[in-house]
Write a protein that holds these residues in place. Structure first.
Motif: not given
Length: 487
Positions: A68-74, A127-130, A365-376
């Motif tokens: 989740m954390l790694t792929f949130g950034y990717l 985790g990457a799927e989230y 926001p879209t710009a950090v949505r992956g990281q926002y979602y991944g952290i939560a």
């Protein structure tokens, strides 16, 4: 004029979110596999010890947090599609390797070590799927072809409902395989149960091959520009904290109860040695998730994700208290026990199960949505990881699984935590409207501009951008101003 729902638009949402089926399947099937391994190798010092059993159940959660954390950034910096394709590939590979686990000279310790390692690596793919699949599904849910009053519904059906279906199938497959192979071939049952996890992952992989990046990502990503994390944290820390804490509590309650449903029903059925009985009741209990997530999906657009989540949490707490208070009577009627326990899980899916993903995907926001979602989501899985270790200790401290207090104690704790989660959501999480991402991206751009950030650098090169006047797209198409100056 209301937008009409088109099959192609809905199909894109499901192509993004359906792979979460693998999450439910992987976390459900391991409970049955654990039970089978104990039957095959015993539970003494030379067999399956308690620490191994708990490690096997929980190690995938550790991998999931890493994913989740790694792929949130990717997901934000490389692309949604890259993350989704990588995720399905990882899940397919390590589902197959889990089924093929073997030690040097066929040693038990070597086989168990390989199985644990594969489960951890499988968890990374899950985790990457989230932050990749779920986030892409949320962005597709506000595209043309999806009616406003069904945006949240399709997102829920494509994500959390898929997870719940995975839980049901993950409980049902070992039962069917046990019917086929019987007690004399339990090794085939657990290996095939794990190996069949390859099938949905491969199917989704080919489904996604022709997908493109979501339009919202093309317009508003920060793939080629430095993300101003200080500004992002200043604006979104409160909602991220609230969602993370709520997700932690939800997974702390839900995953251990799901993983140990076989243990609970085994205690209620008087320690029946029949795997058919134990696995059968596990299937029945997991089936109660389905009406919760489906009914909740059709309520979330009208009640709103925040209200729906709080309602589900309070109802779950109520039935948890009922189950604890009436345990002695319920334990004498297995069907009644299963129904009340199932309703407890149903409201968990109706509320937080459905709404946490929607709120996490659409609040940032879209710009950090992956990281926002991944952290939560990662904080949530940490709750699941801790829960799988704390659950058996909690039972022991309350008096053991042979006592009424040992079996009811976790429900008292779980119900109290559900109320705490409802309070957190009420005070920390803001309500979510339809087309909320569109409006949030517009307000985020204005916020960045007010703090001196050059928003013309946002988006992907060679794509068309839109006007964000009043948070709505206009019909004019403006060539993207991105140039080779991006770094």
């Amino acid at each position: 004029m209301a937008k009409k729902v088109t099959l192609s638009s809905v199909s894109l949402i499901f192509a993004c979110g359906t792979a979460l089926f693998s999450d439910g399947y992987a976390n459900s099937v391991i409970g049955s596999v654990n039970t089978i391994l104990k039957r095959i190798y015993g539970t003494d010092s030379d067999g399956i010890t308690g620490n191994f059993s708990t490690t096997l159940s929980s190690v995938a959660f550790a991998g999931t947090v890493v994913g989740m954390l790694t792929f949130g950034y990717l997901s934000d910096k490389v692309g949604r599609k890259f993350g989704m394709m990588s995720a399905t590939g990882i899940v397919a590979l390590f589902s197959g390797l889990s089924a093929a686990s073997s030690g040097a000279n066929h040693s038990l310790d070597g086989m168990l070590a390989m199985l644990i390692a594969c489960r951890f690596l499988l968890g990374i793919g899950v985790g990457a799927e989230y932050p990749c699949g779920s986030v892409s599904a949320s962005e597709q849910s506000e595209e043309e072809g999806i009616a406003k009053n069904s945006q949240h519904r399709w997102l829920v059906l494509a994500t959390n409902t898929m997870i719940d279906n995975g839980f049901v199938i993950g409980a049902f497959v070992p039962l069917v395989l046990y019917w086929i192979f019987g007690d004399n071939h339990l090794s085939a049952v657990w290996r095939l149960s794990l190996g069949l996890g390859v099938v949905p992952a491969v199917a989704v992989f080919f489904w996604r091959l022709r997908m493109e990046e979501p339009n919202r990502y093309k317009r508003d990503s920060m793939k080629y520009v430095r993300i101003p994390y200080g500004l992002v944290i200043k604006r979104y820390w409160r909602s991220l904290l609230g969602l993370s804490l709520a997700w932690f509590i939800y997974d702390f309650i839900t995953y251990p109860f799901g993983l140990y449903s076989s243990t609970i029903t085994d205690a209620v059925t008087g320690g029946s040695s029949s795997l058919t009985v134990v696995f059968g009741w596990a299937v029945v209990i997991n089936l109660f998730d389905i009406p919760g997530t489906v009914v909740g999906a059709f309520c979330v657009d009208f009640m709103g994700p925040k209200v729906t989540m709080i309602s589900g949490l309070l109802a779950q707490a109520l039935f948890g208290f009922i189950m604890s208070g009436l345990y002695t009577q319920l334990s004498q009627h297995i069907a009644a026990f299963a129904v009340v326990y199932g309703i407890f899980l149903t409201f968990g899916e109706f509320g937080p199960g459905n709404c946490l993903g929607v709120l996490a995907a659409k609040s940032g926001p879209t710009a950090v949505r992956g990281q926002y979602y991944g952290i939560a989501a990662a904080v949530g899985k940490i709750g699941a990881f801790i829960g799988t270790w704390v659950f058996p200790l909690m039972i022991t401290d309350f008096g053991g699984s042979s006592s009424a207090k040992g079996n009811t104690g976790p429900f008292w704790v779980g119900s109290g935590l559900a109320i705490l989660s409802a309070i957190i959501v009420y005070f920390f999480v803001k309500p979510l409207d339809h087309d909320g991402m569109k409006r949030e991206d517009a307000e985020f751009r204005e916020y960045l501009e007010a703090h001196g950030f050059d928003v013309s650098l946002m988006g992907l090169p060679e794509t068309e951008t839109v006007s964000y006047a009043e948070g709505k797209e206009t019909d004019s198409e403006v060539k993207d101003t991105n140039s080779a100056t991006k770094v």
